[in-house]
Scaffold this active site. Structure first.
Site, mmCIF file in Angstrom:
data_model
loop_
_atom_site.group_PDB
_atom_site.id
_atom_site.type_symbol
_atom_site.label_atom_id
_atom_site.label_comp_id
_atom_site.label_asym_id
_atom_site.label_seq_id
_atom_site.Cartn_x
_atom_site.Cartn_y
_atom_site.Cartn_z
ATOM 1 N N ASN A 169 0.834 -1.205 0.000
ATOM 2 C CA ASN A 169 0.000 0.000 0.000
ATOM 3 C C ASN A 169 0.869 1.255 0.000
ATOM 4 O OD1 ASN A 169 -2.804 1.059 0.382
ATOM 5 N ND2 ASN A 169 -2.023 1.824 2.345
ATOM 6 N N HIS A 206 -4.662 9.893 -1.933
ATOM 7 C CA HIS A 206 -4.850 11.185 -1.258
ATOM 8 C C HIS A 206 -4.511 12.274 -2.278
ATOM 9 C CE1 HIS A 206 -5.352 9.397 2.663
ATOM 10 N NE2 HIS A 206 -4.233 8.711 2.525
ATOM 11 N N GLU A 235 -7.469 4.712 0.457
ATOM 12 C CA GLU A 235 -7.572 5.824 1.423
ATOM 13 C C GLU A 235 -8.043 7.098 0.721
ATOM 14 O OE1 GLU A 235 -3.921 6.288 3.656
ATOM 15 O OE2 GLU A 235 -3.622 4.126 3.812
ATOM 16 N N ASP A 237 -9.264 10.438 -0.603
ATOM 17 C CA ASP A 237 -9.834 11.754 -0.287
ATOM 18 C C ASP A 237 -9.304 12.747 -1.303
ATOM 19 O OD1 ASP A 237 -7.240 12.213 0.805
ATOM 20 O OD2 ASP A 237 -7.948 12.036 2.863
HETATM 21 O O1 G3I Z 1 -4.641 9.221 20.176
HETATM 22 C C1 G3I Z 1 -3.791 10.328 20.426
HETATM 23 C C2 G3I Z 1 -4.293 11.138 21.569
HETATM 24 O O2 G3I Z 1 -4.251 10.358 22.735
HETATM 25 C C3 G3I Z 1 -3.429 12.386 21.709
HETATM 26 O O3 G3I Z 1 -3.939 13.201 22.728
HETATM 27 C C4 G3I Z 1 -3.375 13.160 20.405
HETATM 28 C C5 G3I Z 1 -2.460 14.376 20.486
HETATM 29 O O4 G3I Z 1 -1.865 14.652 19.234
HETATM 30 O O5 G3I Z 1 -2.894 12.309 19.396
HETATM 31 C C6 G3I Z 1 -3.708 11.177 19.190
HETATM 32 O O6 G3I Z 1 -3.134 10.387 18.188
HETATM 33 C C7 G3I Z 1 -3.243 10.887 16.877
HETATM 34 C C8 G3I Z 1 -3.958 9.835 16.034
HETATM 35 O O7 G3I Z 1 -3.974 10.218 14.691
HETATM 36 C C9 G3I Z 1 -5.400 9.628 16.492
HETATM 37 O O8 G3I Z 1 -6.142 10.810 16.315
HETATM 38 C C10 G3I Z 1 -1.857 11.135 16.345
HETATM 39 O O9 G3I Z 1 -1.253 12.221 17.028
HETATM 40 C C11 G3I Z 1 -1.917 11.426 14.857
HETATM 41 O O10 G3I Z 1 -0.582 11.460 14.369
HETATM 42 C C12 G3I Z 1 -2.686 10.335 14.146
HETATM 43 O O11 G3I Z 1 -2.770 10.684 12.786
HETATM 44 C C13 G3I Z 1 -3.048 9.614 11.900
HETATM 45 C C14 G3I Z 1 -1.940 9.498 10.875
HETATM 46 O O12 G3I Z 1 -2.264 8.470 9.942
HETATM 47 C C15 G3I Z 1 -0.611 9.173 11.535
HETATM 48 O O13 G3I Z 1 0.358 8.795 10.604
HETATM 49 C C16 G3I Z 1 -4.372 9.887 11.208
HETATM 50 O O14 G3I Z 1 -5.431 9.817 12.169
HETATM 51 C C17 G3I Z 1 -4.619 8.860 10.101
HETATM 52 O O15 G3I Z 1 -5.728 9.257 9.329
HETATM 53 C C18 G3I Z 1 -3.410 8.792 9.198
HETATM 54 O O16 G3I Z 1 -3.639 7.802 8.231
HETATM 55 C C19 G3I Z 1 -2.605 7.629 7.250
HETATM 56 C C20 G3I Z 1 -2.571 6.163 6.910
HETATM 57 O O17 G3I Z 1 -2.412 5.375 8.063
HETATM 58 C C21 G3I Z 1 -1.459 5.860 5.897
HETATM 59 N N1 G3I Z 1 -1.561 6.730 4.733
HETATM 60 C C22 G3I Z 1 -1.659 8.150 4.996
HETATM 61 C C23 G3I Z 1 -2.817 8.436 5.956
HETATM 62 C C24 G3I Z 1 -2.995 9.930 6.177
HETATM 63 O O18 G3I Z 1 -1.895 10.509 6.797
#
Ligand code: G3I
Length: 305
Positions: A169, A206, A235, A237
């Site tokens: 992926n 994306h 994924e 969007d």
């Molecule tokens: O859960 C914690 C929370 O406890 C904390 O207080 C908060 C403070 O920043 O962070 C929370 O975690 C976050 C998590 O999402 C849940 O919301 C992380 O910081 C944040 O980095 C994380 O982002 C995710 C990201 O991947 C990380 O790489 C996104 O939700 C998610 O949509 C995104 O998904 C990725 C795919 O896995 C791979 N391809 C790209 C895609 C978009 O970036």
């Protein structure tokens, strides 16, 4: 069909979304998710940091919440993701060499075994190639364990769950003329020629102004499928709004429908306000849960196919 999942099913495809466990108690969110989608990806809950927060101490609670929500409603699940340079637990981030290779393989084996028989397809390895024109592997601690780390991960996943389709992926692999697309294609061709177990390629899709929807998307999907793998949009969007955004969504759906082995499409969230993008309106439902123009274009394109 009058929903995305029903319309996609008319051509034997699925229509999915990413879900966050923390939002399932929001009834607007879960009502839309249940009505429209029949393939579920955990947005974060099955990743390495979530499932193995301490080495060899596995935590499946949030991942299981997503899996049970989906399967109890008759939906399938895409597993995301077994091995990745990002969202590694703290203990893994500074590891290198043989100890990291073994820790990665143990992670793949343990997580795929926990979910054995319950996953439609796993993103076994995520985002292992460099952006830009090099066509090289991304430099990461996993890559530094040896160029064969990807195939080792796929072999471990196959051994642990022979029924799951195993996917590579990545993002920015949509335009056929890009070096990154060619590099992933060459890896998949090599894996198929050597019998490395790989069943599918996920195109994250994306899109924004820096990575627009390419006019040759059907070529990309078709060329990968011709290697003997399924292709999936994993994924999706698209930044923007209105007619322009809706037309781009339509183009993606038409590209998938034009390739027999494009088995389904997943959007990366339900409402614009659920998106990982800090701002913008990249999804099919607005913040109030109303269907956007992009939704109508996607539904119509699925029904026309
Ligand atoms: O859960 C914690 C929370 O406890 C904390 O207080 C908060 C403070 O920043 O962070 C929370 O975690 C976050 C998590 O999402 C849940 O919301 C992380 O910081 C944040 O980095 C994380 O982002 C995710 C990201 O991947 C990380 O790489 C996104 O939700 C998610 O949509 C995104 O998904 C990725 C795919 O896995 C791979 N391809 C790209 C895609 C978009 O970036």
């Amino acid at each position: 069909g009058s929903t995305l999942q029903a319309a996609a099913a008319e051509s034997g495809r699925y229509f999915g979304t990413a879900l966050a466990a923390s939002r399932l108690s929001d009834s607007t969110y879960s009502t839309i998710a249940n009505r429209e989608f029949n393939m579920i990806t955990a947005e974060n809950e099955m990743k390495m940091d979530a499932t193995e927060p301490s080495q060899n101490q596995f935590n499946y609670s949030q991942g299981d919440t997503i899996l049970n929500w989906a399967t109890s409603r008759g939906k399938q699940v895409r597993g995301h993701a077994l091995a990745w340079h990002s969202q590694q637990p703290g203990w893994m981030q500074n590891m290198e060499g043989t100890s990291l290779r073994n820790a990665m393989l143990n992670h793949v084996t343990q997580v795929a075994t926990h979910y054995k028989g319950k996953i439609y397809a796993w993103d076994v390895v995520n985002e292992a190639f460099e952006d830009g024109s090099s066509g090289a592997r991304r430099n990461s601690n996993l890559q530094r364990t040896g160029n064969d780390w990807i195939e080792a991960a796929f072999r471990a996943a196959r051994a642990a769950d022979p029924a799951a389709k195993l996917c590579y992926n990545d993002y920015n692999t949509d335009n056929w003329s890009h070096a990154k697309t060619q590099a992933v294609y060459n890896m998949v061709r090599d894996f198929k020629s050597r019998g490395v177990p790989i069943d599918c390629v996920g195109f994250q899709a994306h899109f924004n102004s820096g990575n627009p929807v390419p006019s040759n998307y059907h070529t990309t999907l078709g060329n990968f499928a011709a290697l003997g793998v399924d292709v999936q949009i994993t994924e999706l969007d698209i930044e923007g709004s209105g007619t322009s955004q809706a037309e781009q969504y339509r183009g993606i759906v038409q590209a998938c429908l034009s390739v027999a082995r494009c088995t389904g499409i997943t959007v990366w969230g339900v409402r614009d306000t659920d998106s990982w993008r800090a701002s913008g309106t990249p999804l099919l439902f607005d913040g109030n849960g109303n269907k956007k123009l992009a939704y109508n274009y996607v539904l119509d394109a699925l029904n026309a196919g």
